[in-house]
Design a protein around this motif. Sequence first.
Motif, PDB file in Angstrom:
ATOM      1  N   ILE A 202     -19.247  38.711 -29.050  1.00 23.97           N
ATOM      2  CA  ILE A 202     -18.794  39.940 -27.821  1.00 23.97           C
ATOM      3  C   ILE A 202     -17.183  40.602 -27.852  1.00 23.97           C
ATOM      4  O   ILE A 202     -17.895  39.593 -26.931  1.00 23.97           O
ATOM      5  N   GLY A 210     -13.403  54.323 -23.202  1.00 24.12           N
ATOM      6  CA  GLY A 210     -14.725  55.199 -23.155  1.00 24.12           C
ATOM      7  C   GLY A 210     -15.812  55.528 -22.456  1.00 24.12           C
ATOM      8  O   GLY A 210     -16.188  56.518 -22.011  1.00 24.12           O
TER       9      GLY A 210
ATOM     10  N   ARG B 173     -14.968  45.666 -38.145  1.00 25.09           N
ATOM     11  CA  ARG B 173     -15.332  47.034 -36.615  1.00 25.09           C
ATOM     12  C   ARG B 173     -14.623  47.863 -37.219  1.00 25.09           C
ATOM     13  O   ARG B 173     -15.115  49.278 -36.788  1.00 25.09           O
ATOM     14  N   ILE B 202     -19.108  56.400 -23.314  1.00 23.86           N
ATOM     15  CA  ILE B 202     -19.921  54.639 -24.128  1.00 23.86           C
ATOM     16  C   ILE B 202     -19.856  54.424 -25.638  1.00 23.86           C
ATOM     17  O   ILE B 202     -21.295  54.802 -25.896  1.00 23.86           O
ATOM     18  N   ASP B 203     -19.355  53.103 -26.351  1.00 28.67           N
ATOM     19  CA  ASP B 203     -20.134  53.485 -27.975  1.00 28.67           C
ATOM     20  C   ASP B 203     -20.560  51.952 -27.487  1.00 28.67           C
ATOM     21  O   ASP B 203     -20.077  51.279 -28.267  1.00 28.67           O
ATOM     22  N   LEU B 204     -22.115  52.089 -27.795  1.00 31.77           N
ATOM     23  CA  LEU B 204     -23.314  51.073 -27.894  1.00 31.77           C
ATOM     24  C   LEU B 204     -22.544  50.348 -28.956  1.00 31.77           C
ATOM     25  O   LEU B 204     -22.945  48.978 -29.051  1.00 31.77           O
ATOM     26  N   GLN B 206     -21.108  49.335 -30.825  1.00 33.89           N
ATOM     27  CA  GLN B 206     -19.671  48.023 -30.344  1.00 33.89           C
ATOM     28  C   GLN B 206     -20.362  46.520 -29.759  1.00 33.89           C
ATOM     29  O   GLN B 206     -19.641  45.942 -30.318  1.00 33.89           O
ATOM     30  N   LEU B 207     -21.140  46.544 -29.027  1.00 43.23           N
ATOM     31  CA  LEU B 207     -21.948  45.978 -28.427  1.00 43.23           C
ATOM     32  C   LEU B 207     -22.145  45.477 -29.742  1.00 43.23           C
ATOM     33  O   LEU B 207     -22.613  43.332 -29.450  1.00 43.23           O
ATOM     34  N   PHE B 208     -23.265  45.307 -30.514  1.00 44.70           N
ATOM     35  CA  PHE B 208     -23.517  44.797 -32.152  1.00 44.70           C
ATOM     36  C   PHE B 208     -22.381  44.496 -33.178  1.00 44.70           C
ATOM     37  O   PHE B 208     -23.384  43.215 -33.638  1.00 44.70           O
ATOM     38  N   ILE B 209     -21.420  44.938 -32.761  1.00 41.85           N
ATOM     39  CA  ILE B 209     -20.505  44.222 -34.813  1.00 41.85           C
ATOM     40  C   ILE B 209     -19.825  42.779 -33.408  1.00 41.85           C
ATOM     41  O   ILE B 209     -19.147  42.980 -32.140  1.00 41.85           O
ATOM     42  N   GLY B 210     -19.922  41.700 -33.936  1.00 40.20           N
ATOM     43  CA  GLY B 210     -19.606  40.822 -33.259  1.00 40.20           C
ATOM     44  C   GLY B 210     -20.163  39.491 -32.981  1.00 40.20           C
ATOM     45  O   GLY B 210     -19.941  38.904 -32.355  1.00 40.20           O
ATOM     46  N   ALA B 211     -21.970  40.596 -32.445  1.00 42.16           N
ATOM     47  CA  ALA B 211     -22.578  39.972 -31.691  1.00 42.16           C
ATOM     48  C   ALA B 211     -23.423  38.578 -31.905  1.00 42.16           C
ATOM     49  O   ALA B 211     -24.104  38.607 -31.218  1.00 42.16           O
ATOM     50  N   GLU B 212     -23.525  38.381 -33.527  1.00 43.79           N
ATOM     51  CA  GLU B 212     -23.596  37.647 -34.254  1.00 43.79           C
ATOM     52  C   GLU B 212     -25.407  37.215 -34.044  1.00 43.79           C
ATOM     53  O   GLU B 212     -25.973  36.429 -33.642  1.00 43.79           O
ATOM     54  N   THR B 214     -27.572  37.823 -31.789  1.00 45.61           N
ATOM     55  CA  THR B 214     -27.312  37.572 -29.755  1.00 45.61           C
ATOM     56  C   THR B 214     -28.065  39.073 -29.150  1.00 45.61           C
ATOM     57  O   THR B 214     -29.008  38.523 -28.375  1.00 45.61           O
ATOM     58  N   LEU B 215     -27.770  40.180 -30.030  1.00 49.71           N
ATOM     59  CA  LEU B 215     -28.305  41.295 -29.254  1.00 49.71           C
ATOM     60  C   LEU B 215     -29.608  42.392 -29.929  1.00 49.71           C
ATOM     61  O   LEU B 215     -30.082  43.384 -29.378  1.00 49.71           O
ATOM     62  N   LEU B 460     -21.002  38.676 -20.268  1.00 50.82           N
ATOM     63  CA  LEU B 460     -21.872  38.330 -21.261  1.00 50.82           C
ATOM     64  C   LEU B 460     -23.040  37.594 -20.802  1.00 50.82           C
ATOM     65  O   LEU B 460     -24.105  38.399 -21.623  1.00 50.82           O
ATOM     66  N   ILE B 463     -25.055  41.124 -19.793  1.00 54.25           N
ATOM     67  CA  ILE B 463     -25.156  41.866 -21.011  1.00 54.25           C
ATOM     68  C   ILE B 463     -26.479  41.614 -21.852  1.00 54.25           C
ATOM     69  O   ILE B 463     -27.020  42.076 -22.051  1.00 54.25           O
TER      70      ILE B 463
END
Lengths: 485, 485
Positions: A202, A210, B173, B202-204, B206-212, B214-215, B460, B463
């Motif tokens: 993450i 932003g 991304r 806030i660009d939410l 982005q959290l899921f990109i690369g989170a594999e 887990t979210l 981490l 979140i």
Amino acid sequence: MEVRKTGTGGAARADDLVAELAARLGPDCVLSGPEVLGYCRDWHGDVTTGALAVLRPRNTQDVVRSVRAAAELKLAIVPQGGNTGLVLGAIPDQPSGQVIISLERMTEIRSLEPDDFSVVAEAGVILSDLKEKVEESGLFFPLSLGAQGSCRIGGNVSTNAGGINVLRYGMTRDLVLGLEVVLPDGSIFEGLSTLRKDNRGIDLKQLFIGAEGTLGIITAVSLKLMPKVEQVATALLGLASLDDAIALYRRARRDCCDLMSAFEFMPPLAFTLAREAMPDLPLPMKDHYPAYVLMEISGSGLVDVDDLMQRFLEAVMEDGLVLDGVVAQSRLQARNLWLFREGMNEGQAKRGLHLRTDLSVSLSRLAEFVGEAEAAVRARLPECLCVSYGHVGDGNVHLNVLPPSDLSLAEKAEMIAKSKLVLNEVLDRFGGSISAEHGIGRLKRDDFLKRLPKPQADLLAAIKQAIDPDRIMNPGCQLNFDGIW
Amino acid sequence: MEVRKTGTGGAARADDLVAELAARLGPDCVLSGPEVLGYCRDWHGDVTTGALAVLRPRNTQDVVRSVRAAAELKLAIVPQGGNTGLVLGAIPDQPSGQVIISLERMTEIRSLEPDDFSVVAEAGVILSDLKEKVEESGLFFPLSLGAQGSCRIGGNVSTNAGGINVLRYGMTRDLVLGLEVVLPDGSIFEGLSTLRKDNRGIDLKQLFIGAEGTLGIITAVSLKLMPKVEQVATALLGLASLDDAIALYRRARRDCCDLMSAFEFMPPLAFTLAREAMPDLPLPMKDHYPAYVLMEISGSGLVDVDDLMQRFLEAVMEDGLVLDGVVAQSRLQARNLWLFREGMNEGQAKRGLHLRTDLSVSLSRLAEFVGEAEAAVRARLPECLCVSYGHVGDGNVHLNVLPPSDLSLAEKAEMIAKSKLVLNEVLDRFGGSISAEHGIGRLKRDDFLKRLPKPQADLLAAIKQAIDPDRIMNPGCQLNFDGIW
């Protein structure tokens, strides 16, 4: 969070708090009294508020101490860079309970490594200073916007600034390699990596880009650099319609191999407005056209950018997509072409209070949107003037509404409020964004929250709660915990 | 989260759970028994685990039902796309208490709008299918990687995949416009925007990109498209050193105006390894050089890419930076040049179990790093062979270590473990990343967490707690709540 209000004993209490801050941080770091007001006025000069004090840290450790002191004294924090934002994100809304933390004294460029195509700069470095230093090293930092002589890089990152080069290089987010952030608990997120590629799970830094200072204070940034731009070809083109301008953009992406660095749409009114602000500006074309595009191709090395522009324009003029065009033959001529774009803003300002928007819709529906939105404003507010222009390659249009100059401020304000409702109604039908590049701040907060789906709202609230449980960071900006949640 | 372990009564309980899942989701959506194993083997075939069941939703609502059912039955979820990851992020580590949710049946392209330069695809669309469909529409989706015939776009986004085009187009991304995600509570994050520019706080996503995973589970993505690549110039170049290869990269960025789409470094060993896998592969150059670069420039429209490559190579050969070079004269020749890059991987696989790494350091220190790291391995494990190659323009090197082929598996595994420690020791001194593009998964988790500063670890954890409080999403991947926290 306890919000302080001035009242009986408020002034004495305020003096105590300022004295306590000065004792903890050193008097040099704390401004209070009338000096504070200069930090509390928005960029347009429309709004001035106040603050208990302005804290002026010299380094990251000072920021840590400032955040801890504010938290312990139950004061909220409004982080501020160059204060050039357009959405009231960096000035307090509860003056007696809020301090500004200004990054203006953190102006060191910590490292500049041309071989890595990267730079590490403190948050307070002014954008144009950063760009100059980078150019001296033989490279290029592409972020370009009107306020670049005043805005600071920490604010650019915190607001994910846009500007004229987005179509080629992306928003500020796309230029960030790493961040140093002081978190609400005073700990430091140390992430000033200059690695080009780093995929360790993450990507936490994205949260702060932003966030407009609602999750922490960005104290330093590491940024991607590009090869120095050695050639620029600038042209002003006359077209039959916005539709044609969009068709031209699509064709230019392919024909010019994505080497376009700017593609700005302007209506005929641009020239009238620019000349109102700059009467001596020479008119670049003798005939008038329904639509204009200011287009720039830039490059370096072995690509001949002038030749590319020349061949492109020949082809699109032969096809009738472009009706007329002027290619700048010198830097001065290029500068003059850009002055129309800039003068248009000044001309609008001279006409007094007006609605400024920053909208985006899908590129394929942009012309349709502008047509419907302008028609809706004309139908409901026939005395107002619409000026639509902007970075159309990104689907981003500034559709501004100017009330007649001779109205009172109150009458203008009423028309502005009405026209915003009219525009947003059309925008919602097109699934557009109320903020393509300017952010949310306090100005667009309610319009933002009203449109936010519940899962997104819940997520934002959960993240805010997780990172800033006492809500000391820029309360009232983006989020409103006294509001819909 | 309660972790289920098989034990007395485990099998009966497992049957009950599978029956319950089938009842809730329809038997068509639930695989169990031996059929499950095909989903539980990693891409290299090194590891096979198991799962209580594989859920195979056909649409987003099915995913919602699957997530809710798993949560209610206290089963954890491992989301899976094409299962081509290299870090064990998509196969269970607690088979009896975990179900796989495979996105393989969600293969619809929901919309493809060339005029917007965007596409909306469901998570299960195979990358090469997506690329083909996009090309049929006259555009180009740049993500390019070895597994593109099997990997699925949801997995690419979830792991923020890299590949050979990163230097020109960025990681995954950078190509994402929007996401649809099913969250751990079964609600849907609906963010499939195709707006090019949208800066609403806030660009939410982005959290899921690369989170594999887990979210939440990415169920659909909207992506940026580029003008179709109409011209490609491919060259294999012989150089004196890795240092020279990096100098060449810097010069190429400038001279070729950032139109390079690939810049792959290979050692002389590349040819030996490739010919071990593909004995008939023709050798492209008659002499041997200490370093090779496979370089590609690509473009569209009015830029003459072949001419650009020609003039660039003339200049750098005159300056002695490039010693020899072959420019492909046909698609077939270009394909053959790329076969060395691909054959090198196959050749390594043929030599048996070995250490694969995916490291990055600052570009300016890459050659120094590779020198020191290889020397350290040679000093401690003189019988092993180092193969260093990769996307050096991104500072990304795959520094692999091959134990002698004739050792036992156990002996090889021991050497691999030792060589990893040796490499990471050098990497840490250079401030590098243990995962430039492959992600963390379960394979790199402990090495990742060990190096994670406390403020980042706390963030981490906070979140994860905020979004997935019951920890049902891919437990054990990236994070380890039984571990250091």
